[in-house]
Design an enzyme around this catalytic site. Structure first.
Site, PDB file in Angstrom:
ATOM      1  N   ASN A 184       3.799  41.570   0.610  1.00  0.00           N
ATOM      2  CA  ASN A 184       2.619  42.444   0.154  1.00  0.00           C
ATOM      3  C   ASN A 184       3.399  43.748  -0.389  1.00  0.00           C
ATOM      4  OD1 ASN A 184       0.272  43.918   0.579  1.00  0.00           O
ATOM      5  ND2 ASN A 184      -0.391  43.032   2.514  1.00  0.00           N
ATOM      6  N   HIS A 242      27.351  51.249   3.044  1.00  0.00           N
ATOM      7  CA  HIS A 242      28.479  51.966   2.439  1.00  0.00           C
ATOM      8  C   HIS A 242      29.435  52.388   3.673  1.00  0.00           C
ATOM      9  CE1 HIS A 242      26.319  52.933  -1.146  1.00  0.00           C
ATOM     10  NE2 HIS A 242      25.302  52.764  -0.527  1.00  0.00           N
ATOM     11  N   GLY A 300       4.586  45.396   8.431  1.00  0.00           N
ATOM     12  CA  GLY A 300       4.706  46.478   7.380  1.00  0.00           C
ATOM     13  C   GLY A 300       5.816  47.815   7.880  1.00  0.00           C
ATOM     14  N   LYS A 329      14.475  45.365  19.071  1.00  0.00           N
ATOM     15  CA  LYS A 329      14.748  44.543  19.999  1.00  0.00           C
ATOM     16  C   LYS A 329      13.752  43.541  20.510  1.00  0.00           C
ATOM     17  CE  LYS A 329      17.852  48.211  22.222  1.00  0.00           C
ATOM     18  NZ  LYS A 329      17.997  49.076  23.059  1.00  0.00           N
ATOM     19  N   ARG A 387      10.066  40.042  24.031  1.00  0.00           N
ATOM     20  CA  ARG A 387       9.611  38.893  24.936  1.00  0.00           C
ATOM     21  C   ARG A 387       9.533  37.526  23.929  1.00  0.00           C
ATOM     22  NH1 ARG A 387       4.364  36.462  24.671  1.00  0.00           N
ATOM     23  NH2 ARG A 387       2.847  37.836  23.493  1.00  0.00           N
TER      24      ARG A 387
END
Length: 195
Positions: free
Chosen positions: A83, A113, A140, A178, A181
């Site tokens: 998108n 960096h 998004g 993280k 499930r």
């Protein structure tokens, strides 16, 4: 060893190297044209991506505007969709599998960096590859950081910042991102599970 070889090998390198600057300028010129084409000129846009990327398959669609550093380190699989406002800093390889969807404003950063300011102030940076498996949906505003591998059949929630590898068949969200499930067969029945 020249700076481009160091970049590709994941070693510290100087991005202000003349060869790397020229290659980034080449990509910018191609993407200026890509991003400026009339919306109906899809074939011309696709041709620019085919000439810029390291590898593309038959079926892909990238909504402009799109930005990248070099292009030649980007490899996309079949049925790829990105998108609006995707940025891929492809100083290292970016391998994207089949049936991958990016929401708007997704960013993939292979470049990083040094933490030490003295090394950073000398102009050094590094790049680590990003690998995205098959059947992945990245929501998004997500950011994928250097060296991350995302497994197959994964959903990354909108706005997530992915700093570590994500296991296959999982839903992962947050900053830092993280796994919350595992994706179950029963999820195919629930159309209201949006991340």
């Amino acid at each position: 060893m020249d700076e481009k070889v160091k970049m590709i090998n994941g070693e510290l390198y100087k991005a202000n190297d003349e060869e790397l600057f020229r290659e980034r300028q080449t990509a910018k010129r191609a993407l200026y044209q890509f991003n400026s084409l009339h919306p109906d000129e899809i074939e011309k846009r696709d041709d620019i991506i085919r000439s810029l990327f390291g590898k593309v398959r038959d079926n892909f669609f990238i909504e402009p505007p799109f930005h990248c550093d070099y292009g030649y380190n980007i490899y996309i699989g079949e049925n790829f969709y990105s998108n609006y406002n995707c940025t891929i800093l492809d100083c290292a390889k970016v391998l994207i599998g089949d049936n991958v969807l990016f929401g708007p404003n997704v960013n993939l950063f292979t470049a990083g960096h040094p933490i030490n300011f003295e090394v950073r102030n000398e102009g050094f940076e590094y790049a680590l590859p990003i690998v995205i498996g098959n059947n992945v949906w990245i929501g998004g505003g997500a950011i994928i950081n250097p060296g991350v591998t995302i497994g197959d059949n994964v959903v990354i929630g909108s706005g997530s910042v992915v700093t570590k590898n994500i296991l296959s068949n999982s839903i992962a969200v947050g900053n830092p991102c993280k796994v919350i499930r595992i994706i179950l067969d029963t999820d195919r029945l629930h159309k209201d599970n949006c991340y």
